[in-house]
Design a protein around this motif. Structure first.
Motif, PDB file in Angstrom:
ATOM      1  N   LYS A   1      41.802  43.248  40.783  1.00 55.97           N
ATOM      2  CA  LYS A   1      41.359  42.683  42.061  1.00 55.97           C
ATOM      3  C   LYS A   1      40.694  43.759  43.069  1.00 55.97           C
ATOM      4  O   LYS A   1      39.952  43.415  44.119  1.00 55.97           O
ATOM      5  CB  LYS A   1      42.879  42.247  42.903  1.00 55.97           C
ATOM      6  CG  LYS A   1      43.271  40.968  42.366  1.00 55.97           C
ATOM      7  CD  LYS A   1      44.729  40.708  43.063  1.00 55.97           C
ATOM      8  CE  LYS A   1      45.587  39.676  42.104  1.00 55.97           C
ATOM      9  NZ  LYS A   1      46.649  39.479  42.643  1.00 55.97           N
TER      10      LYS A   1
ATOM     11  N   THR B   1      40.954  33.339  42.072  1.00 50.97           N
ATOM     12  CA  THR B   1      41.945  33.515  43.383  1.00 50.97           C
ATOM     13  C   THR B   1      43.272  33.986  42.946  1.00 50.97           C
ATOM     14  O   THR B   1      43.537  34.048  41.856  1.00 50.97           O
ATOM     15  CB  THR B   1      42.093  32.214  43.860  1.00 50.97           C
ATOM     16  OG1 THR B   1      42.850  31.187  43.229  1.00 50.97           O
ATOM     17  CG2 THR B   1      40.915  31.472  44.605  1.00 50.97           C
ATOM     18  N   ASP B   2      43.956  34.696  44.192  1.00 48.97           N
ATOM     19  CA  ASP B   2      45.336  35.181  43.834  1.00 48.97           C
ATOM     20  C   ASP B   2      46.308  34.161  43.159  1.00 48.97           C
ATOM     21  O   ASP B   2      47.037  34.532  42.244  1.00 48.97           O
ATOM     22  CB  ASP B   2      45.910  35.471  45.247  1.00 48.97           C
ATOM     23  CG  ASP B   2      45.581  37.073  45.328  1.00 48.97           C
ATOM     24  OD1 ASP B   2      44.832  37.564  44.841  1.00 48.97           O
ATOM     25  OD2 ASP B   2      46.354  37.605  46.225  1.00 48.97           O
TER      26      ASP B   2
END
Ligand code: HEM
Ligand code: ISQ
Length: 145
Positions: free
Chosen positions: A141, A98-99
């Motif tokens: 990403k 995740t970010d």
């Protein structure tokens, strides 16, 4: 992104300092990640037995990550953009990264470089690593989408 020769040199020289004491710096790095993100322990196959300083896989994976951020600095200085290997996006989306986890790894990387270089640390050095990391993370990403 503008990335100067000086910034590249700062990243390269501190990468060499990091590498000179790789096993110890890898332990600092993983402990720093797990402190903020305990769930990461279950994401990495090589952390099954915790942060074991005698496990050569820890150092090998940490070296790979820091090495890719160093390559990112080289790409930025040469052409102002970073391209990530095509498999990097799929590895990370498969693992469900995740970010916020990208931010945790970034903080751990900066902390590890700071500890490794000691009194050679300064804002300019930190900022050079930060930009190189952010651009590589952005490239990964993109490949995750
Ligand atoms: C795997 C690089 C960020 C979690 C990998 C691999 C590379 C890599 C090269 C392939 C396997 C290896 O040799 O380690 C990077 C780079 C990053 C980044 C350059 C940032 C710029 C992250 C983040 C996470 C993460 C934020 C989340 C905590 C993983 C996991 C694997 C992996 C779980 C599989 C490890 C295993 O084999 O057990 N990464 N990574 N990565 N990455 Fe990342
Ligand atoms: C993320 N991806 C690949 C390797 C890693 C090693 C240490 C910490 C995070 C990582």
């Amino acid at each position: 992104v503008t990335f100067t020769e000086k910034q590249e040199a700062l990243v390269n020289s501190s990468f060499d300092v990091f590498k000179a004491n790789l096993p110890q710096n890898s332990v600092v790095f993983f402990n720093s990640i797990l402190e903020k993100e305990p769930a990461a322990k279950n994401m990495f196959s090589f952390l099954a037995n915790g942060v074991d300083p005698n496990n050569p896989k820890l150092a090998a994976h940490a070296e790979k990550l820091f090495g890719l951020v160093r390559d990112s600095a080289g790409q930025l200085r040469a052409k102002g953009i970073v391209v990530a290997g095509t498999s990097l996006g799929s590895v990370h989306s498969q693992k469900g990264v995740t970010d916020p986890q990208f931010a945790v790894v970034k903080e751990a990387l900066l902390k590890t470089i700071k500890a490794a270089v000691g009194d050679k640390w300064n804002e300019e050095l930190s900022n050079a690593w930060e930009v190189a990391y952010d651009e590589m993370a952005g490239a990964i990403k993109k490949g995750m989408a």
